[in-house]
Design a protein around this motif. Sequence first.
Motif, PDB file in Angstrom:
ATOM      1  N   THR A 253       3.406 -10.861   3.247  1.00 51.70           N
ATOM      2  CA  THR A 253       3.852  -9.475   3.371  1.00 51.70           C
ATOM      3  C   THR A 253       3.844  -9.038   4.828  1.00 51.70           C
ATOM      4  O   THR A 253       3.088  -9.575   5.643  1.00 51.70           O
ATOM      5  CB  THR A 253       2.961  -8.521   2.552  1.00 51.70           C
ATOM      6  N   ARG A 254       4.695  -8.072   5.137  1.00 47.59           N
ATOM      7  CA  ARG A 254       4.647  -7.437   6.447  1.00 47.59           C
ATOM      8  C   ARG A 254       3.481  -6.457   6.445  1.00 47.59           C
ATOM      9  O   ARG A 254       3.007  -6.050   5.391  1.00 47.59           O
ATOM     10  CB  ARG A 254       5.949  -6.710   6.734  1.00 47.59           C
ATOM     11  N   VAL A 255       3.039  -6.086   7.633  1.00 46.74           N
ATOM     12  CA  VAL A 255       1.870  -5.220   7.767  1.00 46.74           C
ATOM     13  C   VAL A 255       2.272  -3.951   8.506  1.00 46.74           C
ATOM     14  O   VAL A 255       3.021  -3.995   9.475  1.00 46.74           O
ATOM     15  CB  VAL A 255       0.742  -5.934   8.542  1.00 46.74           C
ATOM     16  N   GLY A 256       1.776  -2.822   8.023  1.00 42.91           N
ATOM     17  CA  GLY A 256       1.997  -1.549   8.690  1.00 42.91           C
ATOM     18  C   GLY A 256       0.677  -0.849   8.922  1.00 42.91           C
ATOM     19  O   GLY A 256      -0.369  -1.280   8.427  1.00 42.91           O
ATOM     20  N   PHE A 257       0.721   0.224   9.677  1.00 45.20           N
ATOM     21  CA  PHE A 257      -0.461   1.040   9.925  1.00 45.20           C
ATOM     22  C   PHE A 257      -0.219   2.438   9.386  1.00 45.20           C
ATOM     23  O   PHE A 257       0.899   2.954   9.434  1.00 45.20           O
ATOM     24  CB  PHE A 257      -0.758   1.133  11.425  1.00 45.20           C
ATOM     25  N   LYS A 258      -1.268   3.046   8.837  1.00 40.57           N
ATOM     26  CA  LYS A 258      -1.185   4.446   8.426  1.00 40.57           C
ATOM     27  C   LYS A 258      -2.566   5.071   8.571  1.00 40.57           C
ATOM     28  O   LYS A 258      -3.570   4.371   8.689  1.00 40.57           O
ATOM     29  CB  LYS A 258      -0.670   4.586   6.989  1.00 40.57           C
ATOM     30  N   MET A 259      -2.580   6.369   8.561  1.00 39.73           N
ATOM     31  CA  MET A 259      -3.840   7.092   8.695  1.00 39.73           C
ATOM     32  C   MET A 259      -4.406   7.357   7.308  1.00 39.73           C
ATOM     33  O   MET A 259      -3.717   7.879   6.436  1.00 39.73           O
ATOM     34  CB  MET A 259      -3.630   8.405   9.442  1.00 39.73           C
ATOM     35  N   ASP A 260      -5.655   6.963   7.110  1.00 43.67           N
ATOM     36  CA  ASP A 260      -6.369   7.218   5.862  1.00 43.67           C
ATOM     37  C   ASP A 260      -7.471   8.215   6.206  1.00 43.67           C
ATOM     38  O   ASP A 260      -8.563   7.822   6.602  1.00 43.67           O
ATOM     39  CB  ASP A 260      -6.924   5.909   5.297  1.00 43.67           C
ATOM     40  N   GLY A 261      -7.169   9.487   6.061  1.00 37.97           N
ATOM     41  CA  GLY A 261      -8.085  10.525   6.541  1.00 37.97           C
ATOM     42  C   GLY A 261      -8.000  10.563   8.052  1.00 37.97           C
ATOM     43  O   GLY A 261      -6.949  10.832   8.609  1.00 37.97           O
ATOM     44  N   ASP A 262      -9.116  10.260   8.715  1.00 36.55           N
ATOM     45  CA  ASP A 262      -9.095  10.220  10.186  1.00 36.55           C
ATOM     46  C   ASP A 262      -9.210   8.785  10.700  1.00 36.55           C
ATOM     47  O   ASP A 262      -9.464   8.573  11.873  1.00 36.55           O
ATOM     48  CB  ASP A 262     -10.222  11.082  10.753  1.00 36.55           C
ATOM     49  N   LYS A 263      -9.017   7.799   9.803  1.00 37.92           N
ATOM     50  CA  LYS A 263      -9.164   6.401  10.173  1.00 37.92           C
ATOM     51  C   LYS A 263      -7.822   5.674  10.056  1.00 37.92           C
ATOM     52  O   LYS A 263      -7.094   5.850   9.087  1.00 37.92           O
ATOM     53  CB  LYS A 263     -10.185   5.729   9.248  1.00 37.92           C
ATOM     54  N   LYS A 264      -7.501   4.859  11.064  1.00 34.30           N
ATOM     55  CA  LYS A 264      -6.264   4.078  11.060  1.00 34.30           C
ATOM     56  C   LYS A 264      -6.522   2.778  10.296  1.00 34.30           C
ATOM     57  O   LYS A 264      -7.457   2.042  10.614  1.00 34.30           O
ATOM     58  CB  LYS A 264      -5.868   3.774  12.500  1.00 34.30           C
ATOM     59  N   VAL A 265      -5.696   2.493   9.279  1.00 30.34           N
ATOM     60  CA  VAL A 265      -5.884   1.300   8.449  1.00 30.34           C
ATOM     61  C   VAL A 265      -4.588   0.501   8.366  1.00 30.34           C
ATOM     62  O   VAL A 265      -3.498   1.029   8.557  1.00 30.34           O
ATOM     63  CB  VAL A 265      -6.355   1.659   7.023  1.00 30.34           C
ATOM     64  N   ARG A 266      -4.737  -0.801   8.071  1.00 30.96           N
ATOM     65  CA  ARG A 266      -3.574  -1.655   7.839  1.00 30.96           C
ATOM     66  C   ARG A 266      -3.222  -1.599   6.359  1.00 30.96           C
ATOM     67  O   ARG A 266      -4.094  -1.513   5.505  1.00 30.96           O
ATOM     68  CB  ARG A 266      -3.880  -3.109   8.197  1.00 30.96           C
ATOM     69  N   PHE A 267      -1.912  -1.685   6.046  1.00 27.90           N
ATOM     70  CA  PHE A 267      -1.507  -1.747   4.649  1.00 27.90           C
ATOM     71  C   PHE A 267      -0.379  -2.767   4.487  1.00 27.90           C
ATOM     72  O   PHE A 267       0.370  -3.035   5.420  1.00 27.90           O
ATOM     73  CB  PHE A 267      -1.096  -0.366   4.118  1.00 27.90           C
ATOM     74  N   ALA A 268      -0.299  -3.339   3.272  1.00 31.07           N
ATOM     75  CA  ALA A 268       0.732  -4.322   2.966  1.00 31.07           C
ATOM     76  C   ALA A 268       2.002  -3.567   2.611  1.00 31.07           C
ATOM     77  O   ALA A 268       2.010  -2.738   1.704  1.00 31.07           O
ATOM     78  CB  ALA A 268       0.290  -5.188   1.799  1.00 31.07           C
ATOM     79  N   LYS A 269       3.099  -3.864   3.309  1.00 32.67           N
ATOM     80  CA  LYS A 269       4.343  -3.142   3.059  1.00 32.67           C
ATOM     81  C   LYS A 269       4.960  -3.526   1.717  1.00 32.67           C
ATOM     82  O   LYS A 269       5.696  -2.746   1.135  1.00 32.67           O
ATOM     83  CB  LYS A 269       5.320  -3.384   4.189  1.00 32.67           C
ATOM     84  N   ALA A 270       4.650  -4.728   1.209  1.00 30.76           N
ATOM     85  CA  ALA A 270       5.216  -5.161  -0.067  1.00 30.76           C
ATOM     86  C   ALA A 270       4.652  -4.348  -1.236  1.00 30.76           C
ATOM     87  O   ALA A 270       5.374  -4.016  -2.172  1.00 30.76           O
ATOM     88  CB  ALA A 270       4.940  -6.644  -0.286  1.00 30.76           C
ATOM     89  N   THR A 271       3.349  -4.020  -1.173  1.00 30.24           N
ATOM     90  CA  THR A 271       2.710  -3.329  -2.284  1.00 30.24           C
ATOM     91  C   THR A 271       2.265  -1.913  -1.929  1.00 30.24           C
ATOM     92  O   THR A 271       2.015  -1.107  -2.828  1.00 30.24           O
ATOM     93  CB  THR A 271       1.478  -4.098  -2.774  1.00 30.24           C
ATOM     94  N   GLY A 272       2.114  -1.642  -0.657  1.00 29.92           N
ATOM     95  CA  GLY A 272       1.624  -0.335  -0.227  1.00 29.92           C
ATOM     96  C   GLY A 272       0.110  -0.202  -0.275  1.00 29.92           C
ATOM     97  O   GLY A 272      -0.437   0.852   0.017  1.00 29.92           O
ATOM     98  N   GLU A 273      -0.582  -1.290  -0.630  1.00 29.14           N
ATOM     99  CA  GLU A 273      -2.052  -1.247  -0.727  1.00 29.14           C
ATOM    100  C   GLU A 273      -2.701  -1.410   0.633  1.00 29.14           C
ATOM    101  O   GLU A 273      -2.194  -2.109   1.501  1.00 29.14           O
ATOM    102  CB  GLU A 273      -2.539  -2.373  -1.656  1.00 29.14           C
TER     103      GLU A 273
END
Length: 103
Positions: free
Chosen positions: A80-100
């Motif tokens: 899967t490709r990897v993206g970054f998003k903000m989870d509250g005030d923390k930056k986390v990686r997520f799988a673009k294929a599943t969104g998890e």
Amino acid sequence: MSALKIKKGDTVKVIAGKDKDKEGKVLAVNVQDHRVLVENVNMITKHAKPSAANQQGGIVNKEAYIDISNVMLLHKGKATRVGFKMDGDKKVRFAKATGEVID
């Protein structure tokens, strides 16, 4: 400089080059050169002189670095490709294929 999407300890799949479709664990990440060292991928032979650590010397097989663009993160057995998003005030990686969230 942006954060790299692959970290030490991740399981990755090689998507290009002579070791295409091999999977392995990331042993090291070179941030400056955007290269990763993957377990049992891009094996080279190195001629080592005898030393205190290696009494015999001779030919040694070891992994060499591979470009980070030639690997994809494996999440639940799927590349899967990897993206970054903000989870509250923390930056986390997520799988673009599943969104998890990965970590």
